[in-house]
Design an enzyme around this catalytic site. Structure first.
Site, PDB file in Angstrom:
ATOM      1  N   SER A 128      49.557  -5.882  11.359  1.00 25.92           N
ATOM      2  CA  SER A 128      49.814  -6.870  12.746  1.00 25.92           C
ATOM      3  C   SER A 128      51.038  -7.084  12.911  1.00 25.92           C
ATOM      4  O   SER A 128      52.016  -6.076  13.040  1.00 25.92           O
ATOM      5  CB  SER A 128      48.949  -8.317  12.748  1.00 25.92           C
ATOM      6  OG  SER A 128      48.759  -9.063  13.927  1.00 25.92           O
TER       7      SER A 128
ATOM      8  N   ASP B  94      52.621  -6.555  19.825  1.00 25.51           N
ATOM      9  CA  ASP B  94      52.864  -6.526  18.320  1.00 25.51           C
ATOM     10  C   ASP B  94      52.440  -5.032  17.946  1.00 25.51           C
ATOM     11  O   ASP B  94      51.672  -4.331  18.919  1.00 25.51           O
ATOM     12  CB  ASP B  94      52.223  -7.731  17.841  1.00 25.51           C
ATOM     13  CG  ASP B  94      50.648  -7.820  17.570  1.00 25.51           C
ATOM     14  OD1 ASP B  94      50.368  -7.110  18.726  1.00 25.51           O
ATOM     15  OD2 ASP B  94      50.099  -8.364  16.669  1.00 25.51           O
TER      16      ASP B  94
ATOM     17  N   ASP C 184      49.756  -3.809  16.640  1.00 27.70           N
ATOM     18  CA  ASP C 184      48.249  -3.597  16.482  1.00 27.70           C
ATOM     19  C   ASP C 184      47.916  -4.030  17.902  1.00 27.70           C
ATOM     20  O   ASP C 184      46.621  -3.861  18.279  1.00 27.70           O
ATOM     21  CB  ASP C 184      47.516  -3.888  15.627  1.00 27.70           C
ATOM     22  CG  ASP C 184      47.340  -5.459  15.397  1.00 27.70           C
ATOM     23  OD1 ASP C 184      48.388  -6.196  15.890  1.00 27.70           O
ATOM     24  OD2 ASP C 184      46.245  -5.781  15.169  1.00 27.70           O
TER      25      ASP C 184
ATOM     26  N   ASP D 147      47.095  -6.720  19.729  1.00 28.72           N
ATOM     27  CA  ASP D 147      46.281  -7.823  19.766  1.00 28.72           C
ATOM     28  C   ASP D 147      46.985  -9.234  20.193  1.00 28.72           C
ATOM     29  O   ASP D 147      46.484 -10.266  20.490  1.00 28.72           O
ATOM     30  CB  ASP D 147      45.464  -8.004  18.658  1.00 28.72           C
ATOM     31  CG  ASP D 147      45.968  -8.579  17.517  1.00 28.72           C
ATOM     32  OD1 ASP D 147      47.276  -8.654  17.488  1.00 28.72           O
ATOM     33  OD2 ASP D 147      45.344  -8.846  16.474  1.00 28.72           O
TER      34      ASP D 147
END
Length: 466
Positions: A106, A250, A252, A254
């Site tokens: 993340s 970010d 990833d 999300d």
């Protein structure tokens, strides 16, 4: 260098010693535990798992280890390759898979990676299921398949396009209205998969895109957590390009943050507020965010005659409360938008499309839209812990102190201690991932939020004898 095992998965830094870091041995061990857990809890003869990764440097290595471990367990794998967390989440039910693994740390820096684990709905595992996987991993109770029963790999690199299509097909997303406004938007993809999928979405909505750090090579050009102190480059570029706003995600994809047309942060807490304002204006209903998120969502929900509730921190907890209250939108104050119309997971693409549609129907700049919302300011602090500090005793003492304090309007111990006062609040909780106590406060001005946080920190130190 560290390895963190939790109910939500395993994450750590690459390299070093087994058991202390996320080494190849640890990746195989926890992939084996997850696959074994799925097999123990299914009567199916053949299981299927979806795998995707972000663009971090260690991604291909960890990806191959995890993928082939599942194959060794006799589990078929749908390999999405370079992907995003929300993309993997929507792929799991579409593929009628039994679970999913997202290989991403993340917002952590490039030396980190992680295995994030999903159930058959494409949602994060429950706490109890996560505990079972940790037990299996500790016992190393794995039973691999013989040569005639190995899993098969199917490569499917179309899911980022499918994800975009699913977002564009949402009833509250209006690409035509957006295209008419001829928006110009700067995108910071932090050199991960967001640098591919966000510009593609924008272009399909008729938006002119200025790309910044959109090469998915995993070399993050700044700390990848989308906070103000890391985003000087895009703030400057939005002004230079005379853009309507900027988008930051970010690695990833999300978490979502906006930069206003004046080069200032829209505020990650207000990503959810703006999207909820639009959704609630079209489909009145309830909302949920976590206890450490801004009161502004409560205010906006009340404005639309809905009901707002706060959950414990963590996406799993937010989703659980959203389902219990039939919330039509929710998320976390870190820029995470959860819109159940598509799926129960934080999704930057959904946030971008809803925000653009809302903006297309407003006669306001992004800065003017931000100024129209209730003005709150947060102070986010932490206290480093030592083994000698009894955190639970501290939280009990603070609970007792404020339970009888006349200035307290409400108090919750669902997750640490959340103390609500008439004009502000403070939330104290032990971190699940670091040896710290987090102290978040919010008030009508930054000074008031900082003063409240400072007062509470001093009270905690006095209780702890620090």
């Amino acid at each position: 260098m560290t390895l963190i095992k939790s109910i939500s998965g395993i994450r750590g830094t690459i390299g070093g010693k087994v058991g202390d870091n996320l080494t190849p041995v640890d990746a195989v061990k926890f992939a084996s535990a997850y696959g074994t857990f799925l097999k123990k809890n299914s009567s199916k003869e053949r299981l299927k798992v979806v795998i995707g990764r972000d663009a971090r440097i260690s991604g291909p290595m960890i990806h191959n280890l995890v993928l082939n471990t599942l194959v060794g367990l006799g589990i078929d794998v749908i390999d999405l390759g370079l992907s995003t967390t929300p993309t993997v989440e929507i792929a799991v039910p579409m593929e009628k898979a039994d679970g999913g693994i997202i290989l991403t740390a993340s917002h952590n820096p490039k030396q980190w990676n992680a295995l994030k684990l999903l159930n058959e709905k494409g949602e994060f595992l429950s706490g109890s299921d996560g505990e079972k996987i940790l037990i299996i991993a500790d016992a190393e109770a794995f039973d691999f398949s013989d040569v005639d029963s190995l899993g098969e790999i199917t490569i499917n690199d179309s899911y980022m396009d499918i994800h975009i299509d699913e977002v564009l097909n949402l009833p509250l997303v209006d690409a035509e209205a957006v295209a008419k406004r001829k928006f110009k938007v700067v995108v910071d993809g932090v050199n991960s998969s967001g640098g591919i999928i966000i510009p593609n979405l924008l272009e399909q909505m008729g938006v002119e895109v200025v790309k910044l750090y959109c090469t998915p090579n995993g070399h993050f050009p700044h700390n990848p957590e989308p906070l103000k102190e890391h985003l000087g480059d895009i703030c400057k570029l939005v002004l230079e390009e005379k853009a309507d706003f900027g988008i930051v995600v970010d690695p990833d994809v999300d978490r979502l943050a906006f930069i206003s047309n004046d080069g200032e942060m829209f505020g990650e807490e207000y990503t959810l507020v703006a999207c909820a304002d639009y959704v609630l204006s079209k489909t009145p209903g309830n909302t949920v965010s976590n206890m450490s998120s801004s009161r502004a969502l409560r205010d906006i929900t009340n404005k639309h005659n809905g009901s707002y509730q706060a959950s414990a921190v963590g996406e799993v907890n937010v989703v659980e409360l959203m389902k219990a209250t039939n919330a039509i939108i929710g998320g976390e104050g870190n820029g995470g938008i959860i819109y159940p119309e598509l799926h129960y997971g934080r999704d930057s693409l959904v946030g971008v499309a809803l925000f653009l549609t809302y903006l297309a129907n407003q006669e306001k700049t992004v800065a003017e839209l931000r100024a129209s919302y209730p003005q709150y300011y947060m102070s986010k602090n932490k206290i480093e812990l030592t083994p000698q500090i009894d955190v639970d005793a501290i939280l009990v003492a603070m609970t007792q102190k404020y339970a009888t304090d006349s200035s307290t309007s409400s108090l919750s111990t669902i997750d640490g201690v959340k103390i609500d006062f008439a004009e502000n609040w403070v939330h104290l909780r032990k971190s699940n991932t670091e040896p710290i106590i987090r102290i978040y406060s919010e008030a009508g001005t930054q000074d008031q939020a900082d003063v409240l946080a400072s007062r509470i920190i001093n009270e905690i130190k006095a209780v702890a004898g620090l």
